[in-house]
Every structure is written in structure tokens, then in C-alpha cells.
Motif scaffolding. Structure first.
Motif, PDB file in Angstrom:
ATOM      1  N   PRO A 293       0.805  -1.235   0.000  1.00  0.00           N
ATOM      2  CA  PRO A 293       0.000   0.000   0.000  1.00  0.00           C
ATOM      3  C   PRO A 293       0.833   1.279   0.000  1.00  0.00           C
ATOM      4  O   PRO A 293       0.325   2.341  -0.358  1.00  0.00           O
ATOM      5  N   ALA A 294       2.096   1.175   0.395  1.00  0.00           N
ATOM      6  CA  ALA A 294       2.949   2.365   0.406  1.00  0.00           C
ATOM      7  C   ALA A 294       3.230   2.854  -1.004  1.00  0.00           C
ATOM      8  O   ALA A 294       3.390   4.054  -1.240  1.00  0.00           O
ATOM      9  N   THR A 295       3.270   1.916  -1.954  1.00  0.00           N
ATOM     10  CA  THR A 295       3.546   2.278  -3.348  1.00  0.00           C
ATOM     11  C   THR A 295       2.399   1.915  -4.275  1.00  0.00           C
ATOM     12  O   THR A 295       2.410   2.290  -5.446  1.00  0.00           O
ATOM     13  N   ASP A 296       1.421   1.159  -3.752  1.00  0.00           N
ATOM     14  CA  ASP A 296       0.325   0.627  -4.564  1.00  0.00           C
ATOM     15  C   ASP A 296       0.857  -0.082  -5.809  1.00  0.00           C
ATOM     16  O   ASP A 296       0.452   0.181  -6.942  1.00  0.00           O
ATOM     17  N   SER A 297       1.786  -0.995  -5.554  1.00  0.00           N
ATOM     18  CA  SER A 297       2.351  -1.825  -6.613  1.00  0.00           C
ATOM     19  C   SER A 297       2.509  -3.247  -6.095  1.00  0.00           C
ATOM     20  O   SER A 297       2.558  -3.477  -4.872  1.00  0.00           O
ATOM     21  N   VAL A 298       2.561  -4.217  -7.007  1.00  0.00           N
ATOM     22  CA  VAL A 298       2.705  -5.620  -6.624  1.00  0.00           C
ATOM     23  C   VAL A 298       4.120  -5.857  -6.122  1.00  0.00           C
ATOM     24  O   VAL A 298       5.096  -5.573  -6.817  1.00  0.00           O
ATOM     25  N   SER A 299       4.222  -6.399  -4.903  1.00  0.00           N
ATOM     26  CA  SER A 299       5.538  -6.608  -4.298  1.00  0.00           C
ATOM     27  C   SER A 299       5.926  -8.077  -4.181  1.00  0.00           C
ATOM     28  O   SER A 299       7.059  -8.394  -3.837  1.00  0.00           O
ATOM     29  N   GLY A 300       4.992  -8.978  -4.454  1.00  0.00           N
ATOM     30  CA  GLY A 300       5.313 -10.397  -4.358  1.00  0.00           C
ATOM     31  C   GLY A 300       4.169 -11.266  -4.799  1.00  0.00           C
ATOM     32  O   GLY A 300       3.050 -10.789  -5.035  1.00  0.00           O
ATOM     33  N   SER A 301       4.453 -12.579  -4.922  1.00  0.00           N
ATOM     34  CA  SER A 301       3.434 -13.519  -5.366  1.00  0.00           C
ATOM     35  C   SER A 301       3.816 -14.916  -4.912  1.00  0.00           C
ATOM     36  O   SER A 301       4.999 -15.229  -4.751  1.00  0.00           O
ATOM     37  N   VAL A 302       2.822 -15.761  -4.699  1.00  0.00           N
ATOM     38  CA  VAL A 302       3.073 -17.143  -4.319  1.00  0.00           C
ATOM     39  C   VAL A 302       2.050 -18.046  -4.999  1.00  0.00           C
ATOM     40  O   VAL A 302       0.860 -17.732  -5.035  1.00  0.00           O
ATOM     41  N   ALA A 303       2.539 -19.152  -5.582  1.00  0.00           N
ATOM     42  CA  ALA A 303       1.647 -20.134  -6.193  1.00  0.00           C
ATOM     43  C   ALA A 303       0.985 -20.939  -5.086  1.00  0.00           C
ATOM     44  O   ALA A 303       1.661 -21.461  -4.192  1.00  0.00           O
ATOM     45  N   VAL A 304      -0.358 -21.054  -5.139  1.00  0.00           N
ATOM     46  CA  VAL A 304      -1.079 -21.712  -4.046  1.00  0.00           C
ATOM     47  C   VAL A 304      -1.898 -22.917  -4.479  1.00  0.00           C
ATOM     48  O   VAL A 304      -2.179 -23.800  -3.668  1.00  0.00           O
ATOM     49  N   GLY A 305      -2.336 -22.981  -5.733  1.00  0.00           N
ATOM     50  CA  GLY A 305      -3.166 -24.109  -6.149  1.00  0.00           C
ATOM     51  C   GLY A 305      -4.119 -23.723  -7.251  1.00  0.00           C
ATOM     52  O   GLY A 305      -4.013 -22.646  -7.840  1.00  0.00           O
ATOM     53  N   GLN A 306      -5.071 -24.605  -7.515  1.00  0.00           N
ATOM     54  CA  GLN A 306      -5.992 -24.404  -8.623  1.00  0.00           C
ATOM     55  C   GLN A 306      -7.105 -23.420  -8.262  1.00  0.00           C
ATOM     56  O   GLN A 306      -7.818 -23.622  -7.293  1.00  0.00           O
ATOM     57  N   ARG A 307      -7.197 -22.366  -9.035  1.00  0.00           N
ATOM     58  CA  ARG A 307      -8.257 -21.371  -8.944  1.00  0.00           C
ATOM     59  C   ARG A 307      -8.578 -20.956  -7.498  1.00  0.00           C
ATOM     60  O   ARG A 307      -9.709 -21.158  -7.026  1.00  0.00           O
ATOM     61  N   PRO A 308      -7.625 -20.372  -6.793  1.00  0.00           N
ATOM     62  CA  PRO A 308      -7.922 -19.891  -5.441  1.00  0.00           C
ATOM     63  C   PRO A 308      -8.989 -18.804  -5.473  1.00  0.00           C
ATOM     64  O   PRO A 308      -8.927 -17.890  -6.288  1.00  0.00           O
ATOM     65  N   TRP A 309      -9.973 -18.945  -4.583  1.00  0.00           N
ATOM     66  CA  TRP A 309     -11.029 -17.932  -4.480  1.00  0.00           C
ATOM     67  C   TRP A 309     -10.927 -17.257  -3.119  1.00  0.00           C
ATOM     68  O   TRP A 309     -10.203 -16.317  -2.927  1.00  0.00           O
ATOM     69  N   GLY A 310     -11.690 -17.741  -2.150  1.00  0.00           N
ATOM     70  CA  GLY A 310     -11.707 -17.086  -0.848  1.00  0.00           C
ATOM     71  C   GLY A 310     -10.372 -17.183  -0.134  1.00  0.00           C
ATOM     72  O   GLY A 310      -9.697 -18.210  -0.190  1.00  0.00           O
ATOM     73  N   ILE A 311      -9.988 -16.107   0.544  1.00  0.00           N
ATOM     74  CA  ILE A 311      -8.769 -16.098   1.338  1.00  0.00           C
ATOM     75  C   ILE A 311      -9.064 -15.435   2.684  1.00  0.00           C
ATOM     76  O   ILE A 311      -9.990 -14.645   2.810  1.00  0.00           O
ATOM     77  N   ALA A 312      -8.261 -15.792   3.683  1.00  0.00           N
ATOM     78  CA  ALA A 312      -8.421 -15.198   5.013  1.00  0.00           C
ATOM     79  C   ALA A 312      -7.078 -15.192   5.719  1.00  0.00           C
ATOM     80  O   ALA A 312      -6.230 -16.057   5.481  1.00  0.00           O
ATOM     81  N   LEU A 313      -6.896 -14.205   6.603  1.00  0.00           N
ATOM     82  CA  LEU A 313      -5.667 -14.047   7.364  1.00  0.00           C
ATOM     83  C   LEU A 313      -5.915 -14.328   8.846  1.00  0.00           C
ATOM     84  O   LEU A 313      -7.004 -14.057   9.363  1.00  0.00           O
TER      85      LEU A 313
END
Length: 359
Positions: A293-313
Motif C-alpha cells: 500500500p505504500a507504493t500501490d504496486s505488486v511486491s510479491g506472489s506465491v503459487a497456491v493451487g488451482q483457482r484460489p477464491w476465498g482467502i483469510a488471514l
């Protein structure tokens, strides 16, 4: 678990008997290695399985399914009360239409409106206590901070339904953008935002009066949104465009459009509790991206599986759980280094995830 605790205790005892500061430190480290991570202490992840009509209950200390709760037809959206005692689940009697099915074919399938509603699940008893009305084809929803009111998106009706939990009655029904899906109550609780997939906008509704107080144009097919903790910005994922729109909440206008990595189809959007990261599930792209959010740019990515939809922290933001529909599993990600910790088999077509305190 009991064996692990006993082993850790023996290691500590042996180290203390040897004496010395370094040995004591080593013994403490050994004991800590057998203990749950801070993020996992007393937390449960609930996953809606759309095709198998159930909730998977995941103990985050072990990242394993400890129970399965039958809930009803096509469970999708899921939310918890702050105390973790009650789980709300959106149910729909409308037919499942996969992305590959043409709209005209989907329209031929029959809906059973008697199965629409919001299931109220007792987390301790692990059973449905009652089903609240939730309008036509409830898909997603949010809950007021005090737990008294639900704000539900009704996908097939182009409406949002406001439900009083105590009385179990619909308070109001509001026209919003076509094919509403994502629902979030703005910090402070005065306004609820609802994305319209085919209207390509976000409709703003006053939570007390139920009146529409504004609308903001965004990208094509907005699926979800979330706010920064201070309530100053909203991040809206637009699936077809492969973009995330950054909105100025007080001014109700666009600040920036972030182009996501190639083949991304932004689905769910979740802002970290400290506001220092925004996580976006990329659907058919098979990844979760991180926006700074400091730059509003993509800072990273991780492969998680097939068609991820819902996420939670988790509340401390160190663990991310993703529902991967086609592969019938949930991926657990350590957000500190964006590594996959584990994949947890669940029911059929996992859709939504909610995390809260164990009851």
C-alpha cells in the motif's frame, strides 16, 4: 500432541541439568519448536465447500481438519462473530453454473428458492441452529461490528438484503449493481459497499437507512473489496480486467489502477490487519499476489493451487489460508516469506474461508 509435549519437556530438563546460559537457550528453542506458532494459538479456520454442502473445520495449530459440519445447499460466503461462537454461512438454491457453462444453458436449470438463506451455526456444538432469510440467491455478506445485522448480496436479483439477526427478519431490500457479490462494511460502520459484477461498479448503502448514497465505477467484473484499517482506502479486484482499483474512500473516487501479473483473475481481496499489505487471490492464475500500500504496486506472489477464491488471514497477519476450488484443498501460506506451509484436503469445491477464535 501429548507425546510431543512430553518430548519437549524431557529436552528442557536435560538441558537444564547440563547448566549454562547457552544450553538453557537451546532448550527453550527446542521447546518452542514443538509449540504452535503465535498466529495459530486458539484459532479455527472454517471453509465452505460449495459442492459437498458442508463446512470444513481446520485447527490452525496442526493445519488439519478436525470436523465437518453439514450446512445446506451451495454454501459460499462465510463470516464469524468476533467471539468465534457463531458462524454465518450463505446458502443458495440456485444451480451451480461453472465458468465454462454458457449463460443460456445455466438459465435453463431450475432454482429451489426454499433453500436460499443464511445458516446460523453454533461453533461449539458444530451444528446449524436455524436458517435466516437472506433474499434471493445469497452469495456473500458482511456482518455489523456488534453482530446484530447482516448485509447480503443477492446475485440473481441485483439486490442487497439487510437482515436483523435477533428477529430473523429482513429489514430492507435495496437495489444495487447487477450481479452483486463482494460485500464489506466500511470502517466506522456507517456505509456498506457492494460490488456489481456486470454493472462494473461499487454501490454504497447507508447501513441505518438502507438508502443508496453513491456508486463508484471500477473495472470489469469486480468480485471483492476490502478497506485499509484507517478506512481511507478501498481495494477492489476486477476479474476480467486483471486489475485492482485503489479508491479514496472519503472522496469516493479512483486513486490508481494496479495491473496484476499476467493471467491473474483477481477474486478475493484482504488487507492485512496492520494495513501494510493487501492480498489478492488470482483465480485461474493459481496465485496470491501481495500489494504494497505504500507504493500501490505488486511486491510479491506465491503459487497456491488451482483457482484460489476465498482467502483469510490470521489476526496477526502471519498466516494466509486460500480456498482452492477445483483441487478440493486449502493452502496455508506463511506471509513473512511467502512460502507454502501446507495443503489441507477439505470438501468438494471450497469457496470461502473465515478465521476466528476457537469457541
Amino acid at each position: 500432541m501429548r507425546t510431543d509435549i512430553l518430548s519437549a519437556g524431557l529436552i528442557v530438563l536435560a538441558a537444564c541439568q547440563r547448566g549454562g546460559g547457552d544450553s538453557a537457550a537451546g532448550a527453550q528453542a527446542a521447546a518452542d519448536s514443538t509449540s504452535p506458532a503465535p498466529a495459530a494459538q486458539g484459532l479455527i479456520a472454517y471453509v465452505t465447500n460449495e459442492a459437498s454442502e458442508e463446512l470444513s473445520v481446520i485447527d490452525t495449530r496442526t493445519d488439519s481438519v478436525i470436523a465437518t459440519i453439514p450446512v445446506g445447499t451451495r454454501p459460499r460466503g462465510v463470516r464469524l462473530t468476533p467471539d468465534g461462537k457463531t458462524i454465518f454461512v450463505a446458502l443458495s438454491g440456485s444451480p451451480r453454473c461453472p465458468p465454462t457453462m454458457p449463460d443460456e444453458e445455466c438459465e435453463k436449470l431450475k432454482a429451489d428458492k426454499s433453500k436460499d438463506g443464511i445458516a446460523v451455526v453454533d461453533a461449539a456444538a458444530r451444528k446449524v441452529m436455524r436458517v435466516l432469510p437472506g433474499g434471493s440467491d445469497p452469495e456473500n455478506f458482511d456482518i455489523s461490528k456488534d453482530g446484530s445485522t447482516l448485509f447480503v448480496s443477492n446475485e440473481d436479483a441485483g439486490e442487497a438484503t439487510i437482515v436483523d439477526v435477533a428477529t430473523g427478519k429482513i429489514r430492507q431490500t435495496v437495489k444495487v449493481g447487477q450481479e452483486p457479490e463482494g460485500v464489506r462494511v466500511q470502517p466506522g460502520g456507517a456505509i456498506v459497499w457492494v460490488t456489481g459484477e456486470t454493472a462494473h461498479n461499487v454501490t454504497l448503502v447507508d447501513t441505518k437507512t438502507g438508502k443508496v448514497v453513491g456508486a463508484i465505477e471500477v473495472g470489469k467484473r469486480p468480485r471483492s473489496l476490502d478497506f485499509t484499517p484507517d478506512g481511507k482506502r478501498a481495494y477492489v479486484g476486477s476479474e476480467v480486467d486483471g486489475t485492482v482499483w485503489v479508491l479514496d474512500v472519503p472522496a469516493r473516487k479512483k486513486l490508481k489502477v494496479i495491473t496484476m501479473p499476467k493471467v491473474s483473475k483477481p477474486m478475493d481481496v484482504v488487507v492485512a490487519p496492520d494495513g501494510k499489505a493487501v492480498y489478492v487471490s488470482n483465480g485461474r492464475g493459481g496465485t496470491v499476489s501481495v500489494i504494497d500500500p505504500a507504493t500501490d504496486s505488486v511486491s510479491g506472489s506465491v503459487a497456491v493451487g488451482q483457482r484460489p477464491w476465498g482467502i483469510a488471514l490470521t489476526p496477526d497477519g502471519t498466516r494466509l489460508y486460500t480456498a482452492n476450488g477445483p483441487s478440493n484443498d486449502v493452502t496455508v501460506v506463511d506471509t513473512r516469506d511467502l512460502t507454502v506451509v501446507r495443503k489441507v484436503p477439505v470438501g468438494k469445491s471450497p469457496w470461502g474461508v473465515a478465521i476466528g477464535q476457537a469457541p
